[in-house]
Design a protein around this motif. Sequence first.
Motif, mmCIF file in Angstrom:
data_model
loop_
_atom_site.group_PDB
_atom_site.id
_atom_site.type_symbol
_atom_site.label_atom_id
_atom_site.label_comp_id
_atom_site.label_asym_id
_atom_site.label_seq_id
_atom_site.Cartn_x
_atom_site.Cartn_y
_atom_site.Cartn_z
ATOM 1 N N PHE A 195 0.796 -3.718 10.993
ATOM 2 C CA PHE A 195 0.050 -4.969 10.826
ATOM 3 C C PHE A 195 -1.073 -4.813 9.808
ATOM 4 N N SER A 196 -1.670 -3.629 9.761
ATOM 5 C CA SER A 196 -2.710 -3.386 8.755
ATOM 6 C C SER A 196 -2.116 -3.404 7.354
ATOM 7 N N ARG A 197 -0.914 -2.864 7.208
ATOM 8 C CA ARG A 197 -0.256 -2.897 5.904
ATOM 9 C C ARG A 197 0.094 -4.325 5.492
ATOM 10 N N VAL A 198 0.577 -5.114 6.448
ATOM 11 C CA VAL A 198 0.908 -6.508 6.141
ATOM 12 C C VAL A 198 -0.352 -7.270 5.739
ATOM 13 N N THR A 199 -1.442 -7.053 6.470
ATOM 14 C CA THR A 199 -2.711 -7.727 6.142
ATOM 15 C C THR A 199 -3.196 -7.337 4.758
ATOM 16 N N LEU A 200 -3.129 -6.038 4.445
ATOM 17 C CA LEU A 200 -3.554 -5.565 3.127
ATOM 18 C C LEU A 200 -2.633 -6.099 2.036
ATOM 19 N N PHE A 201 -1.340 -6.160 2.338
ATOM 20 C CA PHE A 201 -0.377 -6.717 1.384
ATOM 21 C C PHE A 201 -0.721 -8.175 1.050
ATOM 22 N N PRO A 210 0.840 -1.213 0.000
ATOM 23 C CA PRO A 210 0.000 0.000 0.000
ATOM 24 C C PRO A 210 0.869 1.255 0.000
ATOM 25 N N LYS A 211 0.579 2.166 -0.902
ATOM 26 C CA LYS A 211 1.389 3.377 -1.061
ATOM 27 C C LYS A 211 0.652 4.584 -0.491
ATOM 28 N N ASN A 212 1.369 5.416 0.234
ATOM 29 C CA ASN A 212 0.784 6.626 0.798
ATOM 30 C C ASN A 212 0.395 7.606 -0.306
ATOM 31 N N VAL A 213 -0.697 8.309 -0.073
ATOM 32 C CA VAL A 213 -1.218 9.279 -1.037
ATOM 33 C C VAL A 213 -0.850 10.684 -0.573
#
Length: 575
Positions: free
Chosen positions: A296-302, A58-61
Amino acid sequence: MIFEDKKDSHSIKSKSYSWFKSGKPWIWIQASSISVSIILILGLFTLILYQGLIYFIPKNVASFEYENSCISGSPSIKRIYAVETRSEDRASNIMRETGYIIDPSIDTITMNFYHFGAREIFSSEFGWICESGIQNLNYPDNIFTVEQFEGGILYATIEQLYIKDKAPLPYSEDNVSQIENELRHALSQVDEVRSRIDSLLINDIGSLNYQIEQLRLDRRRLELDGMIQELDSMDYNAKIAEFNSKYDELNKINQELKAQIEGIGYIDLRLSDETVTRVLLSNVNRIYSPNSLGFFSRVTLFMDKVWEFLSEPPRESNTAGGIFPALFGTVLMVFIMTIMVTPLGVITAIYIHEYSKSNIITRIIRIAINNLAGIPSVVYGIFSLGFFIYYFGSRIDEIFYKEYLPTPVFGTPGLLWASLTLALLTIPVVVVATEEGLARIPRSLKEASLALGANKAETLFKIILPMATPSIMTGIILAIARAAGEVAPLMLVGVVKLAPNLPIDGIPPFIHLDQKIMHLGFYIHDVALQSPNIEASRPLIYAASLLLLLIIMILNFTAVKVRNHLREKYKSLEA
């Protein structure tokens, strides 16, 4: 003194000659070449690994104001939501020639390449921005990334959320959690209804279409065979009317489900240029706030995006979605190719080495097999297209599938011909590897088996083939490695750009060898060269390339493990 210098010079030359004569320079040259090759391979794999995995992160906007003063014309300030993909330093004199207004004292200018999204709304989905024109750059938490099923990605803030039978819910800092919960619940409803629609289309309507087609083919078969009595007793029109009635009922249910999914709700989004657009929740694949995600949210989304890539079919001209049909087609085609090439290659090698006499015909066969390995792969595709499909496949249709004509079944490219083409392409590898394994078996061992009363067949199956199995597996490993990455011949014999339906389903004969398939190699070729949006599809190219490399490595690793197991199993025979 002069004599001593000449003696020392002669001694040095003698030592240099001895060093070259010992062969050590060639050892160093080979070691250096191998080291350079390994470094290049690891570097290439690292590049593909990095570019392939970064696609799922996920990339920051960014949110910033952009003053368009670097380009000739009246400057304007715009609010922009975008994701930076890369930046470059460019020479100022070259940029001035293309219309940019740059201070003469500046030698280089930094240009950032951004993804703006909203390709159906903005004039361009990607674009270069002069870094000096960026003002008030920040990464607020209220910017959302909205991944649509159709229309690409949107970067926007939420104006309001509307759920059926509920009052519109405007976005504010006080009700962020409420909006997230409502969105989560609504999107789960969307997924549930979409699953029901897919099940209806694939199982119910698909099964009904199959029955209608089989009924039509049965009637056509009776007409061609001249069975008038059976044709009269078939009551074709009544059955067709019954099927049409069922189809109307299923189609009505399908339309109701579509209306239900479209009526779940919508969301109003404010884009970069202050445009407010309305997006139906039925068109939302995923929505999240990347700037507020924790680790952890980034890992889950990944992991969720990786799973989607592996398990979903592609969409939007292969620029979004997953790659499962291509993954499945590649593995299935290599598996069928292995089943075809192994017995053909082994039988050929056994005949040449064990049964044929050493004469000119055998030598010609060996030369022909070795030459087959050097033929360009596209030639195999042309041969298969002409012989297997247009000639052999057409004959099969005329004999066994005449009721399908003029629509061909096997007289058109498909899975069977693609697998057979790869088998022809790789059979020289299996033959040569098997024959080398047979040549290493001691002749005394064969003679001992015959002397103990075993016939030639028993010696072949109980002594020769078990000892040659590791060499056979080596040939299969090399065949898999070559076949999995082929593209040119497959474009002619059954691989297409998009085939979301898998060749294996619940309809007899369950494995449809006549069906066209997708292939990872062709997918990469098509996305790289034929994509309408190369910037959007660039990450997919690396991700698909990484997946293809991993498949080849897994198949080879499995074959190597089997070979090593067999080698240990029959080690006592070699002793």
